[in-house]
Motif scaffolding. Structure first.
Motif: not given
Length: 374
Positions: A192, A2, A10, A219
């Motif tokens: 997320a 994270k 991401p 996520h």
């Protein structure tokens, strides 16, 4: 995992330097993306064929529209931040999502965009939902004070309120990672920390979705609607969420693998694929109820996929990997010389493929692909 969102694309492990906002400059949610001839050479994260064109999104709010006989044209975009996904519900109406919870909308096949929502709005949606949930559960608990399940749910709702308030105070910090629209009106965006928002009116209004079995707030990386109305969401830790009624209710989460899942794809024959970390590829023949692992010749993480007119399946991934299969079971590998990450692939102009990734847009002839397959 994270902690990646501050400086990394991401979940893909691709380094992306986020622009530093100097004193006096407008926030990147308010600053338009800069028109630059280098846009096609910078990070591009997702693409979709729209009519005869290919629409691509990526770093710094870049949106490119590639016509059949033209160079890619950069669209006017009202934000200057990383865009992570794009999807068109029809030939004119499209949505793009990205960092800071931004949702953009186009009504002209991607030529121009306007902002519909951002993380500040989503934070308020989450807070409104959490406060309403507390009020509902307090009333139910008052009527059944000995119900332990209600007491636990109320504690969770109190936590959700505190978390939502903290998110509102922190500002728009949670990225959206994928978007899918059933048509020009109804769609979902995921991101997320278990975030999902839903619209039924083309994005004029959005609601926060809270029904998934995701207490760890893992996520959510990909969302896909199937031809029969099933809705699938895949994400961190190999979790797969499935709704058979268009997102109104959700079954218990399935853990298909320990590896995170990055992409959901439905093939022309109805098969559904999940792509993910370290060469993870799984297939379902029953709209996401059961899954089987497919062995691959490499362990590269997989990020994008397309199916050509002749049924050939192409998977794009880490280290310049492109995998090709005629049956979706046995794959051959093509390797880009520079071994940069490939994040998407699409057929183009009958004779070529467009590849996007960490070094932008590249074109590959189908003849060269066929010749070099290993």
């Amino acid at each position: 995992m994270k902690a990646k969102f501050a400086l990394l694309l991401p979940l893909l492990g691709v380094l992306v330097a986020q622009p530093v906002v100097a004193a006096g400059l407008p926030d990147r949610l308010e600053r338009p993306s800069r028109i630059t001839p280098l846009a096609a050479q910078s990070l591009l994260t997702d693409l979709q064929q729209v009519g005869d064109n290919i629409v691509m999104v990526g770093a710094s709010g870049h949106v490119l529209v590639q016509g059949a006989d033209t160079s890619p044209m950069q669209s006017q975009v009202p934000v200057d931040l990383l865009l992570t996904a794009v999807h068109f519900g029809d030939a004119q109406h499209g949505w793009a999502v990205g960092h800071d919870g931004v949702i953009l909308h186009s009504t002209d096949a991607g030529l121009s965009w306007r902002k519909q929502l951002d993380g500040r709005d989503i934070g308020k949606l989450m807070l409104d939902w959490a406060e309403a949930e507390v009020a509902r559960l307090e009333e139910a608990s008052a009527e059944s004070p000995d119900d332990e399940a209600l007491a636990t749910a109320l504690d969770n709702a109190y936590f959700a309120v505190d978390d939502a308030k903290a998110g509102v105070e922190a500002g728009p910090s949670r990225p959206l990672l994928d978007v899918w629209f059933r048509n020009a009106k109804e769609g979902w965006a995921v991101g997320a920390y278990g975030m999902i928002v839903h619209t039924r009116d083309g994005g004029q209004s959005w609601t926060f979705v809270a029904g998934l079995d995701n207490p760890e707030r893992l996520h959510l990386n990909s969302v896909l609607g199937l031809d029969d109305g099933t809705l699938l969401v895949a994400g961190e830790g190999g979790r797969l969420h499935r709704s058979s009624d268009g997102g109104n209710t959700w079954a218990a989460a399935q853990q298909l693998t320990d590896a995170s899942l990055y992409k959901l794809v439905q093939l022309s024959d109805g098969r559904v694929l999940t792509l993910g970390f370290n060469g993870t590829l799984q297939v379902s023949h029953d709209q996401g109820q059961g899954w089987r692992r497919i062995a691959l010749p490499v362990e590269a993480s997989l990020y994008g996929a397309t199916q050509l007119e002749d049924g050939t399946l192409l998977l794009a991934g880490q280290g310049g990997t492109l995998l090709a299969s005629r049956d979706g079971e046995k794959f051959q590998r093509w390797q880009a010389a520079n071994k940069v990450a490939l994040l998407g692939v699409a057929p183009f102009n009958g004779e070529s493929l467009l590849l996007i990734g960490s070094d932008g847009l590249k074109r590959l002839s189908r003849a060269d692909l066929k010749e070099q397959l290993q």
